[in-house]
Scaffold this motif. Sequence first.
Motif, PDB file in Angstrom:
ATOM      1  N   TYR A  42      10.463 -12.659  -3.727  1.00  9.02           N
ATOM      2  CA  TYR A  42      10.402 -11.359  -4.410  1.00  9.02           C
ATOM      3  C   TYR A  42       8.959 -11.035  -4.763  1.00  9.02           C
ATOM      4  N   ASN A  43       8.712  -9.760  -4.998  1.00  7.71           N
ATOM      5  CA  ASN A  43       7.402  -9.292  -5.436  1.00  7.71           C
ATOM      6  C   ASN A  43       7.620  -8.212  -6.486  1.00  7.71           C
ATOM      7  N   GLU A  44       6.868  -8.282  -7.571  1.00  8.24           N
ATOM      8  CA  GLU A  44       6.943  -7.286  -8.641  1.00  8.24           C
ATOM      9  C   GLU A  44       5.622  -6.531  -8.701  1.00  8.24           C
ATOM     10  N   TYR A  45       5.693  -5.217  -8.830  1.00  9.21           N
ATOM     11  CA  TYR A  45       4.480  -4.403  -8.865  1.00  9.21           C
ATOM     12  C   TYR A  45       4.727  -3.156  -9.716  1.00  9.21           C
ATOM     13  N   LEU A  46       3.701  -2.372  -9.917  1.00 10.15           N
ATOM     14  CA  LEU A  46       3.776  -1.169 -10.742  1.00 10.15           C
ATOM     15  C   LEU A  46       3.531   0.057  -9.875  1.00 10.15           C
ATOM     16  N   PHE A  47       4.466   0.996  -9.913  1.00  8.18           N
ATOM     17  CA  PHE A  47       4.247   2.252  -9.208  1.00  8.18           C
ATOM     18  C   PHE A  47       3.162   3.056  -9.928  1.00  8.18           C
ATOM     19  N   PRO A  48       2.190   3.597  -9.216  1.00 11.18           N
ATOM     20  CA  PRO A  48       1.134   4.387  -9.862  1.00 11.18           C
ATOM     21  C   PRO A  48       1.677   5.703 -10.418  1.00 11.18           C
ATOM     22  N   ASN A  49       0.915   6.293 -11.320  1.00 12.37           N
ATOM     23  CA  ASN A  49       1.384   7.504 -12.008  1.00 12.37           C
ATOM     24  C   ASN A  49       1.584   8.682 -11.071  1.00 12.37           C
ATOM     25  N   HIS A  50       0.909   8.688  -9.922  1.00 15.09           N
ATOM     26  CA  HIS A  50       1.077   9.832  -9.013  1.00 15.09           C
ATOM     27  C   HIS A  50       2.455   9.827  -8.337  1.00 15.09           C
ATOM     28  N   CYS A  51       3.191   8.707  -8.421  1.00 13.02           N
ATOM     29  CA  CYS A  51       4.543   8.672  -7.863  1.00 13.02           C
ATOM     30  C   CYS A  51       5.479   9.471  -8.771  1.00 13.02           C
ATOM     31  N   LYS A  52       6.077  10.500  -8.207  1.00 13.03           N
ATOM     32  CA  LYS A  52       6.882  11.427  -9.006  1.00 13.03           C
ATOM     33  C   LYS A  52       8.293  11.582  -8.460  1.00 13.03           C
ATOM     34  N   VAL A  53       8.427  11.706  -7.136  1.00 14.68           N
ATOM     35  CA  VAL A  53       9.724  11.940  -6.493  1.00 14.68           C
ATOM     36  C   VAL A  53      10.017  10.760  -5.573  1.00 14.68           C
ATOM     37  N   PRO A  54      11.272  10.613  -5.097  1.00 14.84           N
ATOM     38  CA  PRO A  54      11.607   9.443  -4.275  1.00 14.84           C
ATOM     39  C   PRO A  54      10.692   9.218  -3.078  1.00 14.84           C
ATOM     40  N   ALA A  55      10.250  10.277  -2.422  1.00 12.11           N
ATOM     41  CA  ALA A  55       9.368  10.112  -1.260  1.00 12.11           C
ATOM     42  C   ALA A  55       8.065   9.418  -1.643  1.00 12.11           C
ATOM     43  N   ASP A  56       7.537   9.715  -2.836  1.00 12.70           N
ATOM     44  CA  ASP A  56       6.316   9.059  -3.307  1.00 12.70           C
ATOM     45  C   ASP A  56       6.553   7.569  -3.510  1.00 12.70           C
ATOM     46  N   TYR A  57       7.676   7.233  -4.162  1.00 18.19           N
ATOM     47  CA  TYR A  57       8.008   5.837  -4.429  1.00 18.19           C
ATOM     48  C   TYR A  57       8.250   5.080  -3.121  1.00 18.19           C
ATOM     49  N   GLU A  58       8.953   5.705  -2.181  1.00 17.22           N
ATOM     50  CA  GLU A  58       9.244   5.050  -0.905  1.00 17.22           C
ATOM     51  C   GLU A  58       7.958   4.751  -0.138  1.00 17.22           C
ATOM     52  N   LYS A  59       7.040   5.699  -0.139  1.00 22.10           N
ATOM     53  CA  LYS A  59       5.775   5.516   0.580  1.00 22.10           C
ATOM     54  C   LYS A  59       5.001   4.348   0.000  1.00 22.10           C
ATOM     55  N   TYR A  60       4.946   4.253  -1.330  1.00 25.38           N
ATOM     56  CA  TYR A  60       4.190   3.174  -1.962  1.00 25.38           C
ATOM     57  C   TYR A  60       4.884   1.830  -1.754  1.00 25.38           C
ATOM     58  N   ALA A  61       6.214   1.816  -1.861  1.00 26.65           N
ATOM     59  CA  ALA A  61       6.964   0.561  -1.746  1.00 26.65           C
ATOM     60  C   ALA A  61       6.966   0.014  -0.323  1.00 26.65           C
ATOM     61  N   LEU A  62       6.759   0.881   0.663  1.00 29.06           N
ATOM     62  CA  LEU A  62       6.852   0.457   2.063  1.00 29.06           C
ATOM     63  C   LEU A  62       5.912  -0.710   2.355  1.00 29.06           C
ATOM     64  N   ASN A  63       4.667  -0.604   1.958  1.00 23.87           N
ATOM     65  CA  ASN A  63       3.713  -1.674   2.244  1.00 23.87           C
ATOM     66  C   ASN A  63       4.106  -2.964   1.534  1.00 23.87           C
ATOM     67  N   GLU A  64       4.606  -2.851   0.301  1.00 26.59           N
ATOM     68  CA  GLU A  64       5.048  -4.041  -0.439  1.00 26.59           C
ATOM     69  C   GLU A  64       6.208  -4.719   0.298  1.00 26.59           C
ATOM     70  N   ASN A  65       7.155  -3.926   0.788  1.00 24.70           N
ATOM     71  CA  ASN A  65       8.300  -4.482   1.520  1.00 24.70           C
ATOM     72  C   ASN A  65       7.858  -5.157   2.817  1.00 24.70           C
ATOM     73  N   ILE A  66       6.967  -4.496   3.537  1.00 30.10           N
ATOM     74  CA  ILE A  66       6.501  -5.038   4.812  1.00 30.10           C
ATOM     75  C   ILE A  66       5.799  -6.377   4.604  1.00 30.10           C
ATOM     76  N   GLN A  67       4.924  -6.448   3.616  1.00 32.28           N
ATOM     77  CA  GLN A  67       4.184  -7.688   3.367  1.00 32.28           C
ATOM     78  C   GLN A  67       5.117  -8.815   2.958  1.00 32.28           C
TER      79      GLN A  67
END
Length: 337
Positions: free
Chosen positions: A149-174
């Motif tokens: 597992y990996n725990e991280y913090l979504f940055p403040n610019h994440c507002k809608v699901p598409a923002d969260y998905e884009k940021y989480a993608l790299n975490e999931n891939i790694q």
Amino acid sequence: MIDKWLLFGAGKTLLSTIIYLKELNQNVSLFCANRHLSSRMDNSTFKEILDQHNIEYFVVNDINNCSEIDQLMNDENKIIGISISAPWIFKKDLIESFKGNLYNSHGAKLPKDRGGGGLSWRIMNNNKLGYSVIHKIDIGIDTGNIILYNEYLFPNHCKVPADYEKYALNENIQLFRLFIDRKISNLQCDNISQPPYLSTYFPRLNSETHGYINWNWSGKDIHSFICAFDNPYCGASSFINNKKIRLKNSTFITEDGVFHPFQQGLIYRINSTSVFIACFDGSIILENILDDEDNDVLKNIKLGDRIYTPIEYLDAAMISRVNYNADGIINKNERKL
């Protein structure tokens, strides 16, 4: 030595995982549903991308009765299965055939956030903690031991699901690349059990079914609800002048003061880009109001119009539950949603 990797599902994390496995000269096949093939990823369909990368795939309706998998499962073969956004529920016989090597990707904290709709539920609750989790699949719902597992913090610019998905993608891939590297090198992963007394479960969401706004809520809660059903989804729903509308691109402010509950939902200011809507604890600013054909109707809104949702739509949203299978959404109890 790993004889074969079987991946189940669709999406960018899955695609990246398959490409990485192929770069490592691993033997890999994909099992997906027919509806996945026509889904779009950037400017291409999923099928076009699979063909471009020469990825072997099988279109399956019932994963628990799949002859291609049955042919692979024997005592000599070491098969690792990975589910990433798969539409099926794996049954006991199939799970046991993998001999403890069937895994699932979960994008939320376990055991606290079992179930589906994870990002939308978290946006409603203003939760900025992100999790990428790989756990074993057992006969429960997201109950198997946690492997990585990996725990991280979504940055403040994440507002809608598409923002969260884009940021989480790299975490999931790694995380999946680390998992693959460890498996190929025969290195141990974690094996963390999930204590049931810490668990919570929330069901899947569907924008068409659940996305109706209750204007009796606080403006802060209405804002987070609108954000939760924003891109890539079709938007939260309500009505104006007896016509259904979809709301996106919301901001909540308190600078204009508070309003009486009877003013809730009234449009009290319009400028060139937005409408301002009264709430008892502040105001909602909306930059996108769409009709059912995704046409922008902001220009048709007038001062003094009220946005509202009839009670029958709110009741249906509260009592309806949706599930998905290989063909898409299943409406339980034959409710009209």
